[in-house]
Structures are given as C-alpha cells and as structure tokens.
Motif scaffolding. Structure first.
Motif, short mmCIF file in Angstrom:
data_model
loop_
_atom_site.label_atom_id
_atom_site.label_comp_id
_atom_site.label_asym_id
_atom_site.label_seq_id
_atom_site.Cartn_x
_atom_site.Cartn_y
_atom_site.Cartn_z
N TYR A 208 0.76 -1.14 0.05
CA TYR A 208 0.01 -0.08 -0.01
C TYR A 208 0.81 1.37 -0.10
CZ TYR A 208 -4.42 -2.66 0.49
OH TYR A 208 -5.47 -3.20 0.37
N ALA A 209 1.98 1.15 0.60
CA ALA A 209 2.80 2.47 0.69
C ALA A 209 3.48 2.92 -0.48
CB ALA A 209 3.89 2.04 1.97
N GLY A 210 3.88 1.65 -1.30
CA GLY A 210 4.38 1.75 -2.62
C GLY A 210 3.40 2.46 -3.60
N ASN A 211 2.18 1.89 -3.62
CA ASN A 211 1.09 2.53 -4.30
C ASN A 211 0.70 3.79 -4.13
OD1 ASN A 211 1.07 0.23 -6.29
ND2 ASN A 211 -1.12 -0.36 -5.80
N ALA A 212 0.63 3.96 -2.66
CA ALA A 212 0.24 5.46 -2.37
C ALA A 212 1.47 6.59 -2.73
CB ALA A 212 -0.03 5.44 -1.04
N PHE A 213 2.63 5.87 -2.68
CA PHE A 213 3.78 6.88 -3.35
C PHE A 213 3.55 7.12 -4.52
CE2 PHE A 213 7.91 8.44 -4.19
CZ PHE A 213 8.10 9.23 -3.01
N LEU A 214 3.41 6.16 -5.47
CA LEU A 214 3.41 6.44 -6.85
C LEU A 214 1.90 7.32 -7.14
CD1 LEU A 214 4.13 2.76 -8.05
CD2 LEU A 214 5.74 4.89 -8.14
N ALA A 215 0.99 7.16 -6.61
CA ALA A 215 -0.19 7.84 -6.97
C ALA A 215 -0.06 9.27 -6.35
CB ALA A 215 -1.30 7.18 -6.03
N ILE A 221 2.62 15.84 -9.90
CA ILE A 221 3.40 16.60 -11.23
C ILE A 221 1.93 17.13 -11.88
CG2 ILE A 221 2.96 14.63 -12.84
CD1 ILE A 221 6.05 17.14 -12.77
N ASN A 222 0.73 16.45 -11.74
CA ASN A 222 -0.71 17.14 -12.15
C ASN A 222 -0.85 18.36 -11.67
OD1 ASN A 222 -1.04 15.02 -14.10
ND2 ASN A 222 -2.44 13.97 -12.64
N GLU A 223 -0.59 18.56 -10.29
CA GLU A 223 -1.03 19.98 -9.92
C GLU A 223 0.14 20.87 -10.24
OE1 GLU A 223 -1.72 19.79 -5.40
OE2 GLU A 223 -3.64 20.11 -6.12
N GLY A 241 13.41 18.42 -15.70
CA GLY A 241 14.17 19.09 -14.99
C GLY A 241 14.49 18.44 -13.77
N ILE A 242 13.38 17.96 -12.88
CA ILE A 242 13.22 17.48 -11.63
C ILE A 242 13.59 16.11 -11.72
CG2 ILE A 242 11.93 19.21 -10.77
CD1 ILE A 242 9.51 17.26 -10.38
N GLY A 243 13.07 15.23 -12.77
CA GLY A 243 13.38 13.80 -12.81
C GLY A 243 14.90 13.37 -13.21
N LEU A 244 15.67 14.17 -13.64
CA LEU A 244 17.10 13.93 -13.83
C LEU A 244 17.95 13.93 -12.48
CD1 LEU A 244 17.84 15.76 -17.19
CD2 LEU A 244 17.83 13.32 -16.68
N ASP A 245 17.19 14.30 -11.29
CA ASP A 245 17.68 14.44 -9.96
C ASP A 245 17.35 12.82 -9.43
OD1 ASP A 245 17.90 14.52 -7.27
OD2 ASP A 245 17.39 16.56 -7.12
N LYS A 251 10.44 8.57 -13.45
CA LYS A 251 9.26 7.72 -13.79
C LYS A 251 8.03 8.56 -12.98
CE LYS A 251 11.55 3.69 -15.11
NZ LYS A 251 11.90 2.21 -14.59
N PHE A 252 6.64 8.08 -13.44
CA PHE A 252 5.52 8.50 -12.88
C PHE A 252 5.52 10.12 -12.87
CE2 PHE A 252 3.15 5.24 -11.75
CZ PHE A 252 3.76 3.97 -12.26
N LEU A 253 6.19 10.85 -13.60
CA LEU A 253 6.05 12.25 -13.46
C LEU A 253 5.48 12.94 -15.12
CD1 LEU A 253 9.58 13.47 -12.24
CD2 LEU A 253 7.31 13.58 -11.16
N HIS A 254 4.45 11.88 -15.63
CA HIS A 254 3.82 12.47 -16.63
C HIS A 254 2.71 13.00 -16.32
CE1 HIS A 254 6.88 10.71 -18.90
NE2 HIS A 254 6.88 9.50 -18.30
N ALA A 255 2.46 14.41 -16.68
CA ALA A 255 1.16 14.99 -16.11
C ALA A 255 -0.06 14.53 -17.21
CB ALA A 255 1.40 16.36 -16.66
#
Ligand code: NAD
Length: 437
Positions: A208-215, A221-223, A241-245, A251-255
C-alpha cells in the motif's frame, strides 16, 4: 514445485503462467466457469501482451492446467496463492476481503500436509492474521503457514515485470515457508532478483505504501501542470528538470488526466481507511485521492473550454478508453468520468480504443463506438486523446484535420507538440504546457 493459484484474473493468470514458465507445475483455479472453459480452449479472457503465447506454451508442455474446483490442485500443492480481487467495499472504501476469506475457507477445507498459503492479492495490514485464524478455525490441527507476497506487476507490461521484478517481498516468520518461497522464486535469483524477507504485516504495508507513493507522484506533477498552465511554463520540461535528480527519478512524472485503473484508486482509499482506523491518518494520501477525484471532471471542463465554452449539440471524438495503453482494463479509467461529464452537458461522444471497447460497452451508455481512429474523428467538433496507445502517437494529422468539423485537439497525454499542431492549423490544448505571456 507444485503451485495452486486461486483466482485467474490479471494477477493470477500472469503469475501462474510465469511460475509454469520457470518450470513449476501450476494449476490456475477460478470460480468463473466461462473463464476456465475459455482458458482450456486456449482463449485468454484479458488483453495482456505476450500472455497468450506464454499460456499456450506452458499448457502444451504440461505445466499449466485450469480448473474450477480447487481440491486436487490444493491437495498436491507446496504453495497455494490467493490472487482473487479485493475491490473497494461499497459505501465505505475499505478493501472488500470477502473473496479472500472465501478462498481461505475453501483452501482450508481441502488442504493436506504442510501447505504454504500465500496472499498475493493486495490486502490491508492484518489480513494475513485473519486468514490464519480462518484456516485454523476450519481445520484445527492442520499444518500450514500464511505468507504475504504482494504483487507489483503493471498491466500492459505484466510478464516482464513478473519475470524481472525490482524486488520480491515475502512476509513471513516461518522458516519452512521461507524456504518454500525461496525455492519458488529461485529461477529469478539467477537474474539477481532481490528477495526481501520481512514480517507479514510489514509486507502488507509495503504494497500500500508503494502504490500510495506512486499515486502521490502522479498527483504532484498534475498539480504542477496546472500551475504551469497559469504561469506560462512547460510541465514536460519541469518533469525532466526534476526527474534527472536521482533522488526524485523520472518515472511517474507524466502529467495527464489523473490516475485510474484497478489498483491506485482503490488502494489509496483502503490505505486511508486503515490509517484512520489505526488513529494515524495519512493526510497526504487523503489529499491525493481528493485531488485526483476532482481532476477527471476538470478534464471535461478543459474540453468544453477548448470547444468555445459549450459542447451542447456538439460531437466529441475520444481516442483511448482504457486507463492506460496495452490493456483492456477499464476499471476506474479517467475516460469514464470525462465522457459522462461531457454527455451531462449535452455532447454526443464517439470513441475508439484498440482493446477496451468490449469492456467499455458494459460501462458507458450512449457512446458511438468506431472501427478506427479516423472513423472516430470524422465529423466531430473536437478530438480528445485520453489514452496514449502507440496507434495514436503518429496519426496522419492532415487527414485528422480534414475529417474533423473543427480542428480542435485536446491532448490529455501530451503526445503531440504544441508548436507542430498550431503550425498545422489545429487549436491545440495539452496538459501543463502554458504559453509565456
Ligand atoms: P481480477 O478481478 O482480474 O481477478 C480475480 C479473479 O478471482 C476473478 O477471475 C474471479 O472470478 C476469481 N475469484 C474470486 N473468488 C474466487 C474463489 N473463491 N476461487 C477462485 N477464483 C475466485 O483481479 P486482479 O486484477 O487479478 O487482482 C487480483 C488482486 O491482485 C487484487 O487484490 C489486486 O489489487 C491485486 N493486484 C492487481 C494488479 C493489477 O495490475 N491488476 C497488480 C498488483 C496487484
């Protein structure tokens, strides 16, 4: 090893076929006789790339069988996996564990000799204890262990995820069960798959922690995308720009139109309920769920704005219905809320999806389903891209423009470039790609 898989849906069927492919002898069980009859004929009830071939191969080689009755499979099994559904319980959002407990009772009635009973279904913390109690109550004196082994595969890439996982989490304190589980996953060891042994409750929380983190990452990124639209910035570049950090990761940074699917919505809700019951509310996740809920209908408002403020009497073409590409799964797909919201304010909707239309027809009324993308856009007042299937990534845009009544494109997955589309004469709206003032 001999494995019984109780439940032959997305997770049970993929896991069962992959275990068989490792060389284990697997019986996949399902309550649904139509599903089992189809599988025995070699027909796969779901769309998952590569699954049909994998099932056929392992059936042919005698390692994979199907049945509606679990008796024989459970009696001979070293491990019995429970992979039944755990949907949101109607009314309160807690995980509905009735299928899991029913499976546990059925297993208990027939298990024989030392049996490792494994919950692969996503279940709230403490469910393993309850499964153990049910087994003990139904079969006092039986020799068994209950293990948590949550599944992390993604639909659309399920086989490679299962065969090359980032990690395998095994929650048990029973040394003998640990050995059985290590043996079942041993073929993956050779590929250096990291096996993580934890306590049973810890394993349940990890899922659950994994899925909640990804969500949370998606919602974040949507906000930021909404902010970009207001201030003239481009969320795609911000995400890069932030994902290269490395601390953030790309991953999971597609609005997009908000998360959907059979897992994130129900699992975030279930975690929220568990945490509230434990007196330790997870407020970030509560906000994520609320923000995501509102986002889907907000996407309909985006379409209405692109159409000049109203869609009454207009036809909107929707490309992509499933919650993501390469699956036919329509559970909690953003398309459901977006289409309903558009219909509510008087739009007619035409739609096309490469794999999802059979399921969509059972969930959406009043939609005209089309045979391909071009038939879908023909005569429409606007095109909305909701799911980024490969087939929509390189449309013949001149043809699309000729077929549309007005050249309006709302691209909720940012698969086209605003400059190109504008140059071609489209009124183009993406997500989070604001124009500098
Ligand atoms: P699903 O609805 O596709 O499949 C569940 C199957 O179990 C159905 O075919 C149903 O007929 C069968 N079933 C129910 N009760 C049964 C019983 N007593 N005996 C035999 N069969 C029974 O569900 P799914 O998507 O495969 O998900 C299963 C679990 O795995 C859920 O807890 C889910 O949260 C979790 N999970 C799903 C995914 C995913 O991508 N779908 C990924 C990770 C984890």
């Amino acid at each position: 090893m001999r494995v019984a898989m109780i439940g032959s849906g997305y997770v049970g069927l993929v896991s069962g076929a992959c275990f068989a492919d490792f060389g284990h002898v697997v019986a996949c069980i399902d309550k649904d006789p139509a599903k089992i009859a189809a599988l025995e004929r070699g027909e796969i009830p779901i769309y998952e790339p590569g699954l049909s071939e994998l099932v056929a191969k392992n059936m042919r080689e005698g390692r994979l069988t199907f049945a509606t009755d679990l008796t024989e499979a459970v009696r001979g099994a070293d491990a019995v996996f429970i992979a039944v559904g755990t949907p949101s319980r109607r009314g309160d959002g807690h995980a509905d564990l009735s299928y899991v407990y029913q499976a546990a009772r059925e297993i208990a009635a027939v298990m024989d000799g030392y049996t490792v009973v494994v919950t692969k279904s996503t279940v709230p913390v403490g469910t393993g204890d309850e499964v153990e109690r049910i087994l003990r109550e139904t079969r006092p004196g039986a020799n068994f262990a209950v293990v948590s082994n949550p599944e992390f595969l993604r639909e659309g890439a399920a086989i490679s995820d299962f065969k090359r996982p980032d990690r395998i989490v095994i929650g048990t304190d029973d040394p003998r069960a640990r050995e059985v589980m290590a043996e079942i996953y041993r073929p993956l060891y050779l590929n250096q798959a990291p096996l993580l042994f934890t306590g049973r409750r810890t394993a349940e929380v990890i899922k659950y922690a994994g899925n909640a983190f990804l969500a949370t990452k998606i919602t974040f990124i949507n906000e930021i995308a909404d902010l970009c639209e207001q201030v003239g910035a481009d969320v795609q570049e911000v995400a890069r720009g932030i994902g290269l950090d490395n601390r953030i990761g790309a991953k999971f940074l597609h609005a997009g139109p908000g998360f959907g699917g059979s897992c994130f919505p129900k699992d975030t809700l279930a975690l929220i309920k568990t945490a509230q019951d434990a007196g330790t509310p997870v407020r970030i996740v509560e906000t994520v769920a609320a923000v995501n809920d509102q986002r889907k209908r907000a996407m309909a408002r985006k379409v209405i704005a692109a159409c000049g403020g109203t869609v009454r009497g207009k036809t909107v073409a929707v490309l992509g219905l499933t919650f993501k590409p390469n699956t036919d799964d329509m559970r909690e797909a953003p398309s459901l809320s977006i289409i309903t919201a558009l219909q509510d304010v008087g739009a007619s909707v035409k739609a096309y999806d490469p794999e999802g239309m059979t399921q969509a027809k059972t969930l959406l009324d009043g939609v005209t389903y089309c045979t391909d993308a071009y038939a879908c856009v023909e005569g429409a007042d606007a095109l909305v891209i909701v799911t980024e299937w490969d087939a929509f990534r390189a449309l013949d845009l001149d043809r699309v423009k000729r077929l549309l009544k007005t050249p309006v494109v709302v691209d909720l997955r940012n698969i086209y470039r605003p400059e190109d589309m504008t140059k071609r004469g489209f009124t183009y709206v993406g997500v989070g790609r604001g124009r500098a003032p």
